[in-house]
Design an enzyme around this catalytic site. Structure first.
Site, mmCIF file in Angstrom:
data_model
loop_
_atom_site.group_PDB
_atom_site.id
_atom_site.type_symbol
_atom_site.label_atom_id
_atom_site.label_comp_id
_atom_site.label_asym_id
_atom_site.label_seq_id
_atom_site.Cartn_x
_atom_site.Cartn_y
_atom_site.Cartn_z
ATOM 1 N N ASP A 188 0.655 -5.544 -2.021
ATOM 2 C CA ASP A 188 -0.783 -5.548 -2.306
ATOM 3 C C ASP A 188 -1.289 -6.945 -2.629
ATOM 4 O OD1 ASP A 188 -0.803 -2.779 -1.997
ATOM 5 O OD2 ASP A 188 -0.247 -2.464 -4.095
ATOM 6 N N ASP A 233 -0.385 2.667 3.736
ATOM 7 C CA ASP A 233 -0.407 2.779 2.281
ATOM 8 C C ASP A 233 -0.940 4.144 1.834
ATOM 9 O OD1 ASP A 233 0.473 1.309 0.112
ATOM 10 O OD2 ASP A 233 -1.523 0.611 -0.434
#
Length: 367
Positions: free
Chosen positions: A253, A208
């Protein structure tokens, strides 16, 4: 009947989905409440995985291995960069047409699976007639459709939502599909063991950071792809001269930390030797991890506001979830048990115990 907390989470999602189409609610409030509610619902529904193993002795086919966890960031990077290249070198509308057609089908199924328990609780009973069929679904593996009146009723509405979303791409319909996909993912995917979960979270932590801070790939795909791979929170409604403005939270997420939180809930159930979904049992790891998931989201929002830039949420969520579970285990003196926890080993031990019992009984019968 649905547990009160789970029902409250469903109610919060319904309220935010409807209200956000009428009034501008605080974006950060919507983001935190929506994500937390999805993780809570998906985690509690994931107890079905443990109950299924306890009842049948069969291992969960969706369980992730260490090799899968190591490869996941690499495969994810390849898919993400592939989408980036598609949007860069091909017509955006054609790419979105093909992808949204696929997600419309997947979304219909996941929406039905996610909200049929609510419809059953409101309009039907737990003693419905069942008609079961199994099939293979891309990226989800083997799935079983359990047809009931409540499931079919929800499916009709889900198909209507899919058609409406395909035509309009309205943010409310996008969020409905995103919510259902996230709940279904958390409910049905198993990390298999705590160590596998830790490996996956650490790998995606760096994944990420790289794709958000190191390149424009993540932001480009997230903003150009019209599919329900993100939740949209309106910051400004459309006017005669300007388009609507949204803040974005990627489903990764929600789902990635969510399947880790769900694993900890099943660890709580394992420690308490709970065998049914509705059976009450202490949930220290689950409750603490939910709390720190919320704190991780808060940290993401605060940093985003301070620096006025997109943030990789896993940068904050991974330390929050992984760190809080380890600290909880240390404080409770259960670190060794947590690190050794494996749903695959649990299945093997239970099967071995049954086999040993049969062996000891057979000689008695011969006598």
């Amino acid at each position: 009947m649905l547990a009160w907390a789970q029902t409250a989470c469903y109610a919060a999602l319904v309220f935010l989905t409807i209200a956000s189409n009428v009034v501008l609610l605080p974006v950060n409030f919507q983001l935190i409440v929506s994500a937390t509610s999805i993780v809570y619902i998906g985690s509690t529904l994931s107890l079905k995985l443990k109950q299924h193993r306890d009842a049948t002795g069969e291992k969960n086919e969706e369980a992730m291995t260490k090799e899968d966890a190591y490869m996941f960031p690499i495969i994810g990077s390849g898919m993400l960069f592939g989408l980036y290249l598609l949007f860069k070198f091909f017509d955006k509308d054609i790419v979105n047409l093909l992808l949204t057609a696929y997600f419309a089908l997947i979304g219909t199924y996941s929406l039905t699976e996610a909200f049929s328990p609510v419809v059953r609780a409101i309009a039907f009973s737990d003693n419905e007639r069942h008609f079961k069929r199994s099939f293979e679904l891309p990226y989800f593996g083997k799935q079983t459709i359990d047809l009931t009146p409540s499931w079919c009723t929800t499916g009709v509405f889900a198909a209507g939502f899919a058609a409406a979303w395909f035509q309009t791409k309205h943010f409310v319909l996008n969020n409905i599909f995103g919510i259902s996909l996230s709940i279904k993912g958390i409910e049905s995917l198993s990390l298999g063991s705590y160590k596998v979960g830790a490996i996956l979270l650490c790998g995606l932590f760096f994944y990420d950071i790289f794709w958000v801070f190191g390149t424009d790939v993540m932001v480009t795909v997230a903003t150009k792809f019209d599919g329900p791979i993100k939740l949209l929170f309106p910051r400004a409604f459309a006017t005669a001269t300007e388009k609507a403005k949204f803040s974005i939270l990627g489903l990764g997420d929600i789902v990635i930390p969510g399947i880790f939180v769900a694993l900890l809930l099943r660890f709580d159930a394992h420690r308490a030797k709970a065998t049914t979904i509705t059976e009450p049992f202490p949930r220290p790891y689950f409750h603490i991890n939910i709390l720190f998931y919320v704190l991780g989201l808060v940290a993401t929002v605060v940093v985003m506001l301070v620096f006025n830039a997109a943030q990789p949420a896993l940068l904050y969520l991974v330390p929050a979830c992984l760190g809080s579970s380890l600290v909880t285990a240390i404080v409770r003196g259960e670190l060794k048990e947590l690190l050794a926890y494996s749903e695959e080993d649990e299945d093997d031990k239970e099967k071995k115990g049954v086999d040993d019992k049969k062996k000891t009984e057979e000689p008695k019968k011969d006598k």
